[in-house]
Enzyme design. Structure first.
Site, PDB file in Angstrom:
ATOM      1  N   GLY A   3       0.848  -1.197   0.000  1.00  0.00           N
ATOM      2  CA  GLY A   3       0.000   0.000   0.000  1.00  0.00           C
ATOM      3  C   GLY A   3       0.877   1.239   0.000  1.00  0.00           C
ATOM      4  O   GLY A   3       2.023   1.215  -0.447  1.00  0.00           O
ATOM      5  N   GLY A   4       0.320   2.312   0.563  1.00  0.00           N
ATOM      6  CA  GLY A   4       1.058   3.580   0.612  1.00  0.00           C
ATOM      7  C   GLY A   4       2.364   3.469   1.373  1.00  0.00           C
ATOM      8  O   GLY A   4       3.259   4.304   1.212  1.00  0.00           O
ATOM      9  N   GLY A  38      24.631  11.793 -29.488  1.00  0.00           N
ATOM     10  CA  GLY A  38      24.098  12.427 -28.286  1.00  0.00           C
ATOM     11  C   GLY A  38      24.628  11.752 -27.038  1.00  0.00           C
ATOM     12  O   GLY A  38      24.859  12.401 -26.001  1.00  0.00           O
ATOM     13  N   ALA A  39      24.811  10.435 -27.116  1.00  0.00           N
ATOM     14  CA  ALA A  39      25.290   9.694 -25.953  1.00  0.00           C
ATOM     15  C   ALA A  39      26.690  10.173 -25.553  1.00  0.00           C
ATOM     16  O   ALA A  39      27.051  10.163 -24.371  1.00  0.00           O
ATOM     17  CB  ALA A  39      25.292   8.205 -26.248  1.00  0.00           C
TER      18      ALA A  39
END
Ligand code: HXC
Length: 519
Positions: free
Chosen positions: A171-172, A406-407
């Site tokens: 859960g949370g 770009g890398a």
């Protein structure tokens, strides 16, 4: 009551608190292959260093007959002690008391120790083993979680926060560990999910086991939520202690330098031949890491997740350093969504806590395809770019082989404030590889040649021309983007000297509320 009786009462109450939910539940815990909260704390901390807080705290709930069920300590053991002689704050959820579920007072205990850890600037270790919100306390419990989350957030980047998941975490409740720096899960005995198998089945119809939905293997291989999957709690505990060895107490301190017996000028001849002649042939970048670092010791994070990039802590001359290395052995070391996120988070961890970064580059580019584009590789790749560009710690980079497109820019390039950028003679720093470049630049000419042999000969010639011109480190070195081309076997010494030189680096980013990293 006489003084003697008063003391006996104290001893008895301590004894009662130490028993948590009682012998039977402790036995059940052991039978499941799990240690109790107190045993865990004893094992994580230096022997005899634990001082407990709030042992006498009780819950204040009067609903569902809870007032008749009282346990001293209320299901969480909190306090402080030392790891390798340095102060740490710790809490361990006690599954033997109401399944380790979180009440109002339980949350207050955790908040108290987090507040004090922030005051003195010391790490917080959280051991999770809990059924979540204490159902009988309803909204008080939810408020308690939120109080903890808020503290996790404010402590982020100030003090190291380490989470061990040694049981349920659902859960949370999962969001507290998720907000911390390092998550360690024990195999087969822990799980984490926002929604469990039963609700999953009801809502989506999917039939899935607890282990397959949120076990340690899932989070260590598929989601990347767990930095470490430990075989058992003993290994998990060792990993907590080991991780702390590389981190300072807080963001205003440097990591601790330890004695190094491994010669700093050790030459590693094996490195001169480690890069295969064929640029498409893979090799294991970890062999390079193990060779150059102190005593071959490498604490690898996310070993089973996004294996095309390798990250983790090492030491050079006893000084902690974070390593980020493309892994040619997996997907040719390409950058994709997962590897970008993995490395970005690690770079930010290092930068938060003043751990210098060594980057080893062998990257053919970003992974092409609709899956990557639809998944948002633009934003995820930008995360890594952002993390490197924002980092102010010393950054040393070695280009081992490919550094394309770009890398190239992303991987701690000179223009992203790389402090010292070396390359091995095998480096190829260019917009793209020779075959791709020739295909684009010479496509028309190639198609004009009808004879296949002639065509192949032409391609080979053009590729050789391109390689000669661009696929080397010297064009980048001519422009000063590479500070020096070094002999591979000297790497250890050059790295150590580089970090020593950068030891007093001072770099401050422009003042701002906070950056807006592309999340
Ligand atoms: C109160 C709880 C509890 C809870 C377990 N117990 N979870 N008591 N609140 N959340 C108690 C049980 O009643 C039992 O008491 C003891 O702890 C041990 O539980 P068992 O069920 O016997 O253990 P086991 O079979 O190992 O199962 C463990 C479990 C299961 C899978 C965690 O207990 C379970 O499903 N618990 C409920 C989980 C849950 O729904 N939690 C709320 C989630 S919502 P006795 O006296 O018999 O020993 C949530 C929101 C957080 O957490 C929000 C944050 C923002």
């Amino acid at each position: 009551m006489s003084r003697q009786e008063e003391i006996k009462k104290l001893i008895d109450m301590r004894e009662e608190a130490r028993l948590g939910g009682g012998e039977k539940r402790i036995e059940k815990q052991h039978a499941q292959g799990k240690y109790t909260a107190r045993e865990r704390i004893e094992m994580i901390l230096d022997e005899g260093s634990f001082e407990e807080f709030d042992m006498f705290v009780k819950h204040r709930s009067h609903d569902f007959g809870l007032e008749k069920q009282q346990y001293l300590g209320d299901g969480v053991v909190t306090g402080h002690g030392t790891v390798d002689g340095r102060i740490v704050y710790i809490f361990a959820q006690d599954f033997t008391v109401f399944g380790g579920s979180l009440s109002e007072t339980y949350a207050k205990k955790i908040c108290k120790l987090m507040d004090q850890a922030m005051l003195v600037g010391a790490p917080v270790i959280g051991v999770n083993d809990s059924g979540g919100a204490r159902i009988q306390e309803g909204v008080m419990s939810l408020a308690g979680y939120a109080e903890i989350f808020q503290r996790n957030i404010l402590a982020s980047g100030v003090i190291p926060q380490i989470s061990a998941i040694f049981g349920p975490c659902a859960g949370g409740a999962v969001y507290s560990p998720a907000l911390t720096d390092v998550v360690i899960m024990s195999d087969k005995t822990s799980y984490m999910f926002v929604t469990g198998p039963k609700v999953t089945k009801t809502v989506t119809g999917e039939n899935i086991t607890t282990e397959d939905l949120g076990g340690a293997t899932v989070h260590a291989t598929k989601s990347g939520i767990a930095h470490f999957r430990a075989d058992d709690e003993d290994e998990g505990i060792m990993l907590i202690r080991k991780t702390l060895e590389y981190l300072p107490q807080n963001n205003l301190e440097d990591p601790v330098q330890t004695e190094c017996k491994d010669p700093i000028d050790r030459l590693d001849d094996v490195l001169n031949d480690i890069i295969p002649e064929n640029p498409n042939q893979p090799y294991d970048v970890k062999d390079i890491i193990y060779t150059i670092v102190d005593d071959g010791e490498f604490l690898e994070f996310h070993r089973h997740y996004a294996k095309n990039i390798v990250v983790g802590f090492v030491k050079f001359d006893g000084r902690p350093v974070g390593v980020v290395a493309n892994q040619p052995n997996f997907l040719a070391g390409v950058l994709d969504i997962e590897s970008s996120r993995k490395a970005a988070r690690f770079v930010r961890l290092c930068d938060s806590f003043n751990v210098p970064i060594l980057t080893l580059v062998d990257v053919p580019g970003f992974l092409p395809g609709s899956a990557q584009e639809y998944g948002g590789i633009i934003a995820h790749g930008a995360k890594l770019l952002f993390a490197y560009g924002e980092a102010t710690v010393p950054k040393v980079t070695i280009t081992l082989r490919k550094s394309y497109g770009g890398a190239h820019d992303v991987m701690s390039s000179k223009q992203l404030r790389g402090d010292i950028n070396y390359a091995w003679p095998s480096a190829e720093i260019a917009v793209m590889g020779a075959s791709g470049a020739v295909e684009i630049l010479e496509g028309k000419n190639i198609r004009k040649i009808e004879n296949e042999d002639e065509q192949l000969k032409y391609i080979t010639e053009k590729e050789a021309e391109y390689k000669n011109k661009f696929a080397n480190p010297y064009v980048a070195a001519q422009h000063g983007f590479i500070d020096d081309v070094i002999e591979p076997r000297n790497s250890r010494f050059r790295i150590i000297r580089a970090f020593k030189t950068l030891e007093n680096k001072k770099l401050i980013n422009p003042p701002k509320k906070h950056s807006n990293i592309p999340l």
